[in-house]
Design a protein around this motif. Structure first.
Motif, PDB file in Angstrom:
ATOM      1  N   ALA A  57       0.726  -1.262   0.030  1.00 55.54           N
ATOM      2  CA  ALA A  57       0.034  -0.215  -0.170  1.00 55.54           C
ATOM      3  C   ALA A  57       0.878   1.167  -0.083  1.00 55.54           C
ATOM      4  CB  ALA A  57      -0.931  -0.040   1.257  1.00 55.54           C
ATOM      5  N   GLY A  58       1.983   1.217  -0.063  1.00 57.99           N
ATOM      6  CA  GLY A  58       2.947   2.289  -0.146  1.00 57.99           C
ATOM      7  C   GLY A  58       3.735   2.783   1.209  1.00 57.99           C
ATOM      8  N   GLN A  59       3.767   1.969   2.128  1.00 58.25           N
ATOM      9  CA  GLN A  59       4.364   2.297   3.444  1.00 58.25           C
ATOM     10  C   GLN A  59       5.749   1.916   3.552  1.00 58.25           C
ATOM     11  OE1 GLN A  59       1.919   0.955   6.849  1.00 58.25           O
ATOM     12  NE2 GLN A  59       0.022   1.257   5.542  1.00 58.25           N
ATOM     13  N   GLU A  60       6.535   2.652   4.368  1.00 55.52           N
ATOM     14  CA  GLU A  60       8.062   2.315   4.462  1.00 55.52           C
ATOM     15  C   GLU A  60       8.149   1.518   5.831  1.00 55.52           C
ATOM     16  OE1 GLU A  60      10.879   2.580   2.864  1.00 55.52           O
ATOM     17  OE2 GLU A  60       9.862   3.348   0.789  1.00 55.52           O
ATOM     18  N   LEU A  61       8.788   0.562   5.639  1.00 51.44           N
ATOM     19  CA  LEU A  61       8.875  -0.427   7.168  1.00 51.44           C
ATOM     20  C   LEU A  61      10.247  -0.143   7.389  1.00 51.44           C
ATOM     21  CD1 LEU A  61       6.885  -3.791   6.261  1.00 51.44           C
ATOM     22  CD2 LEU A  61       6.064  -1.549   7.287  1.00 51.44           C
ATOM     23  N   ALA A  62      10.527  -0.518   8.911  1.00 54.95           N
ATOM     24  CA  ALA A  62      11.844  -0.682   9.389  1.00 54.95           C
ATOM     25  C   ALA A  62      12.755  -1.802   8.608  1.00 54.95           C
ATOM     26  CB  ALA A  62      11.709  -0.935  10.629  1.00 54.95           C
ATOM     27  N   ASP A  63      13.959  -1.587   8.495  1.00 58.39           N
ATOM     28  CA  ASP A  63      14.929  -2.448   8.021  1.00 58.39           C
ATOM     29  C   ASP A  63      15.547  -3.183   8.827  1.00 58.39           C
ATOM     30  OD1 ASP A  63      16.428  -3.347   5.762  1.00 58.39           O
ATOM     31  OD2 ASP A  63      17.736  -1.704   5.541  1.00 58.39           O
ATOM     32  N   ALA A 134       6.546  -6.458  -3.670  1.00 56.11           N
ATOM     33  CA  ALA A 134       5.281  -5.490  -2.972  1.00 56.11           C
ATOM     34  C   ALA A 134       5.638  -4.009  -2.970  1.00 56.11           C
ATOM     35  CB  ALA A 134       5.214  -5.809  -1.411  1.00 56.11           C
ATOM     36  N   ARG A 135       6.867  -3.817  -2.992  1.00 55.16           N
ATOM     37  CA  ARG A 135       7.333  -2.198  -3.250  1.00 55.16           C
ATOM     38  C   ARG A 135       6.984  -1.627  -4.926  1.00 55.16           C
ATOM     39  NH1 ARG A 135      12.222  -2.936  -1.160  1.00 55.16           N
ATOM     40  NH2 ARG A 135      11.211  -3.050   0.913  1.00 55.16           N
ATOM     41  N   ARG A 136       7.154  -2.735  -5.717  1.00 58.70           N
ATOM     42  CA  ARG A 136       6.823  -2.496  -7.123  1.00 58.70           C
ATOM     43  C   ARG A 136       5.331  -2.548  -7.479  1.00 58.70           C
ATOM     44  NH1 ARG A 136       9.074  -7.037 -10.096  1.00 58.70           N
ATOM     45  NH2 ARG A 136       8.070  -6.148 -11.647  1.00 58.70           N
ATOM     46  N   HIS A 139       4.261   1.116  -6.171  1.00 58.57           N
ATOM     47  CA  HIS A 139       4.817   2.195  -7.421  1.00 58.57           C
ATOM     48  C   HIS A 139       3.468   2.024  -8.517  1.00 58.57           C
ATOM     49  CE1 HIS A 139       9.073   1.725  -5.906  1.00 58.57           C
ATOM     50  NE2 HIS A 139       8.400   2.654  -5.126  1.00 58.57           N
ATOM     51  N   ARG A 140       3.171   0.988  -8.946  1.00 57.80           N
ATOM     52  CA  ARG A 140       2.084   0.868  -9.989  1.00 57.80           C
ATOM     53  C   ARG A 140       0.778   1.371  -9.383  1.00 57.80           C
ATOM     54  NH1 ARG A 140       1.262   1.033 -14.300  1.00 57.80           N
ATOM     55  NH2 ARG A 140      -0.126  -0.610 -14.963  1.00 57.80           N
ATOM     56  N   LEU A 141       0.622   1.115  -8.118  1.00 54.53           N
ATOM     57  CA  LEU A 141      -0.532   1.333  -7.299  1.00 54.53           C
ATOM     58  C   LEU A 141      -0.766   2.973  -7.488  1.00 54.53           C
ATOM     59  CD1 LEU A 141      -2.898   0.276  -5.948  1.00 54.53           C
ATOM     60  CD2 LEU A 141      -1.672   0.311  -3.699  1.00 54.53           C
ATOM     61  N   ALA A 142       0.226   3.663  -7.088  1.00 57.61           N
ATOM     62  CA  ALA A 142       0.430   4.915  -7.295  1.00 57.61           C
ATOM     63  C   ALA A 142      -0.041   5.570  -8.793  1.00 57.61           C
ATOM     64  CB  ALA A 142       1.448   5.614  -6.850  1.00 57.61           C
ATOM     65  N   GLU A 143       0.535   4.755  -9.754  1.00 56.94           N
ATOM     66  CA  GLU A 143       0.186   5.369 -11.077  1.00 56.94           C
ATOM     67  C   GLU A 143      -1.259   5.241 -11.348  1.00 56.94           C
ATOM     68  OE1 GLU A 143       4.776   3.892 -12.671  1.00 56.94           O
ATOM     69  OE2 GLU A 143       2.996   2.819 -13.232  1.00 56.94           O
ATOM     70  N   ILE A 144      -1.612   3.874 -11.130  1.00 53.28           N
ATOM     71  CA  ILE A 144      -3.138   3.691 -11.526  1.00 53.28           C
ATOM     72  C   ILE A 144      -4.036   4.434 -10.642  1.00 53.28           C
ATOM     73  CG2 ILE A 144      -4.672   1.666 -10.969  1.00 53.28           C
ATOM     74  CD1 ILE A 144      -2.367   0.072 -12.075  1.00 53.28           C
ATOM     75  N   THR A 145      -3.684   5.016  -9.427  1.00 51.70           N
ATOM     76  CA  THR A 145      -4.408   5.851  -8.558  1.00 51.70           C
ATOM     77  C   THR A 145      -4.446   7.268  -9.530  1.00 51.70           C
ATOM     78  OG1 THR A 145      -3.800   4.831  -6.587  1.00 51.70           O
ATOM     79  CG2 THR A 145      -5.036   6.951  -6.209  1.00 51.70           C
ATOM     80  N   ALA A 146      -3.306   7.519  -9.817  1.00 50.40           N
ATOM     81  CA  ALA A 146      -3.586   9.026 -10.858  1.00 50.40           C
ATOM     82  C   ALA A 146      -4.415   8.678 -11.753  1.00 50.40           C
ATOM     83  CB  ALA A 146      -1.917   9.172 -10.976  1.00 50.40           C
ATOM     84  N   ALA A 147      -4.525   7.984 -12.246  1.00 51.40           N
ATOM     85  CA  ALA A 147      -5.397   7.479 -13.419  1.00 51.40           C
ATOM     86  C   ALA A 147      -6.966   7.138 -13.180  1.00 51.40           C
ATOM     87  CB  ALA A 147      -4.655   6.615 -14.535  1.00 51.40           C
ATOM     88  N   ALA A 148      -6.948   7.200 -11.848  1.00 50.27           N
ATOM     89  CA  ALA A 148      -8.505   7.012 -11.366  1.00 50.27           C
ATOM     90  C   ALA A 148      -8.678   5.359 -11.836  1.00 50.27           C
ATOM     91  CB  ALA A 148      -9.529   7.797 -11.960  1.00 50.27           C
ATOM     92  N   GLY A 149      -7.764   4.527 -11.890  1.00 51.63           N
ATOM     93  CA  GLY A 149      -7.831   2.730 -12.252  1.00 51.63           C
ATOM     94  C   GLY A 149      -8.679   1.843 -11.426  1.00 51.63           C
ATOM     95  N   GLU A 166      -6.286  -2.303   3.289  1.00 46.74           N
ATOM     96  CA  GLU A 166      -5.029  -1.221   3.269  1.00 46.74           C
ATOM     97  C   GLU A 166      -4.972  -0.461   2.232  1.00 46.74           C
ATOM     98  OE1 GLU A 166      -2.885  -2.454   6.156  1.00 46.74           O
ATOM     99  OE2 GLU A 166      -2.354  -0.175   6.056  1.00 46.74           O
ATOM    100  N   ILE A 167      -5.191  -1.082   1.028  1.00 50.17           N
ATOM    101  CA  ILE A 167      -5.167  -0.386  -0.283  1.00 50.17           C
ATOM    102  C   ILE A 167      -6.101   0.674  -0.572  1.00 50.17           C
ATOM    103  CG2 ILE A 167      -5.564  -0.554  -2.859  1.00 50.17           C
ATOM    104  CD1 ILE A 167      -4.061  -3.639  -2.195  1.00 50.17           C
ATOM    105  N   ALA A 168      -7.315   0.163  -0.125  1.00 47.56           N
ATOM    106  CA  ALA A 168      -8.488   1.036  -0.318  1.00 47.56           C
ATOM    107  C   ALA A 168      -8.335   2.499   0.530  1.00 47.56           C
ATOM    108  CB  ALA A 168      -9.921   0.568   0.056  1.00 47.56           C
ATOM    109  N   GLU A 169      -8.155   2.125   2.010  1.00 50.72           N
ATOM    110  CA  GLU A 169      -7.922   3.156   2.832  1.00 50.72           C
ATOM    111  C   GLU A 169      -6.812   4.068   2.175  1.00 50.72           C
ATOM    112  OE1 GLU A 169      -7.622   2.989   7.596  1.00 50.72           O
ATOM    113  OE2 GLU A 169      -5.618   3.180   6.517  1.00 50.72           O
TER     114      GLU A 169
END
Ligand SMILES: Cc1cc2nc3c(=O)[nH]c(=O)nc-3n(C[C@H](O)[C@H](O)[C@H](O)COP(=O)(O)OP(=O)(O)OC[C@H]3O[C@@H](n4cnc5c(N)ncnc54)[C@H](O)[C@@H]3O)c2cc1C
Length: 394
Positions: A57-63, A134-136, A139-149, A166-169
């Motif tokens: 969903a785009g969150q950064e986790l501890a390494d 999951a990270r890739r 990134h795709r999710l962000a692109e698709i959101t911008a295009a209201a996909g 998580e994705i919908a929220e």
């Protein structure tokens, strides 16, 4: 440690939740014995699988670096993937051409998502198996959101529910669909499931329930009814598979490839191999455990404790486990915890809202501190309904 000819060589395959715990706990328990523990994993980063939907969903986790987690434990870390086991010669071959002999092998290779059963799923659907993937996906999710996909999550089990919420929220404006053969949360009691459904409604998640996916296409999902659901990005969470390594080595496995174990988690065909976590078929009076961290961590603790006892010439009691809960996040602001009987059927009690969020976060964040603390003390790993999974508490 200076190894002698009498050193008992223990190789742990897989540094996920169970392999990590087994290795550090064993090191602590056997510190006065002549053993060497080698932990093998393809990455030097510890993967928090419980949080993969958060990365997606785009969150950064501890390494968490595995060498850091092991520091001071005495466990030798070998970064590589196991490619073969010679179960007669007791040697593991790694993808860097190393061959590691063992006296005891702890098999903790976990599981991955099975995308082989539906045409197109392996090519066009994403999974939550690896952080990079999951990270890739994010990134795709962000692109698709911008295009209201449109995004589709396949599978209404706990992983599918956690991912879709998580994705919908985090991506309002996106069309998010959950496809599930069974009612989402079908394993929960009525009240917990009602709370779950309210959360799915609140987040505007479209549900296709009681249907199966027949084919995954690059831009759509075809249902068994023939209906086509537009999907720019499809996340597959239904079904699991395990590494073929054990079956190829002639180790006795069930029809899914999980290692068949005796009541003390030893392979029924090769007692010098202990199988733990998702890769083990562990039978309890109520049935075979399904792959969860909740049951996996106690198998790891038990494996470390029972092996230590055997090395000291002592007897061991059978492994016992019972489930206590089904903790499910519903985005970052909501969650539902269904408390269960030992066989994972629901009790009347459940938690929702903020209390459930705090509970779930405690569950998800507990493994890493458990590894660190296990280097210094022998601690009880998790509560279980089915009796104590660990023999003694220091
Ligand atoms: C999104 C998501 C949410 C989840 N939420 C929950 C939850 O809330 N509660 C719960 O109890 N469970 C949950 N689970 C399930 C839980 O993550 C698994 O049951 C748990 O990770 C199993 O632990 P494991 O050690 O058996 O396997 P893993 O943690 O998967 O570890 C396996 C390790 O083996 C390594 N490996 C694989 N192949 C090789 C090889 N050939 N050689 C060497 N190493 C190898 C892998 O890289 C990995 O490090 C969730 C799973 C997902 C995906």
């Amino acid at each position: 440690m200076n190894a002698t000819a009498n050193t008992h060589e223990i190789v742990v395959l897989g540094a996920g939740y169970t392999g990590m715990l087994a290795a550090v706990r064993l090191a602590r328990r056997t510190r006065k014995l002549d053993v060497r523990i080698t932990l093998v994993n393809p990455s030097d980063r510890f993967t928090e699988r419980l949080r993969m939907h958060q990365i997606a969903a785009g969150q950064e986790l501890a390494d968490h670096r595995i060498p850091d987690l092991l520091a001071g434990s005495g466990v030798v870390f070998h970064r590589a993937a196991a490619v073969a086991i010679d179960a007669d010669a007791r040697v593991v071959t790694l993808d860097d051409a190393a061959e590691i002999p063992y006296d005891t092998l702890i098999y903790a290779l976990g599981s991955t998502t099975d995308t082989s059963l539906v045409p197109g799923a392996d090519h066009h659907a994403w999974t939550l198996d690896a952080p990079r993937q999951a990270r890739r996906f994010s990134h795709r999710l962000a692109e698709i959101t911008a295009a209201a996909g449109a995004v589709t999550v396949v599978g209404g089990g706990l992983t599918g529910i956690e991912a879709v919420t998580e994705i919908a929220e985090s991506h309002p404006g996106l069309t998010v669909t959950l496809i599930s053969a069974q009612e989402p949360g079908h394993m929960m009691g009525d009240k917990a499931r009602a709370h779950l459904n309210r959360a799915l409604d609140r987040l505007g998640i479209v549900r296709e329930v009681g249907v199966r996916v027949a084919k995954v296409l690059p831009d759509a999902v075809r249902l068994s009814t023939g209906e086509l659901i537009a999907s720019d990005l499809t996340l597959w969470t239904a079904g699991m598979k395990v590494s073929p390594l054990a079956a190829r080595a002639g180790i006795a496995v069930d029809e899914r490839g999980l290692i068949l174990t005796d009541p003390t988690l030893r392979s029924v065909s090769h007692p010098e191999i202990l199988a733990i976590g998702d890769a083990a078929a562990v039978r309890m009076p109520f049935g075979v455990l399904h792959g969860t961290c909740q049951s996996g961590m106690p198998t790891a603790a038990y494996a470390a404790d029972s092996l230590t006892r055997r090395l000291r010439g002592k007897t061991v009691k059978p492994f016992r486990f019972g489930y206590i809960h089904q903790p499910v996040s519903l985005g970052r602001k909501d969650a539902v915890i269904q408390f269960t009987k030992a066989d994972d059927t629901p009790r009347r009690w459940y938690l929702k809202g903020r209390a459930a969020v705090a509970y779930k976060e405690t569950v998800s964040s507990s493994p890493v501190p458990t590894f660190t603390m296990s280097k210094h003390m022998t601690m009880r790993v998790q509560f279980t309904n089915g009796g104590r999974s660990t023999r003694a508490i220091a």
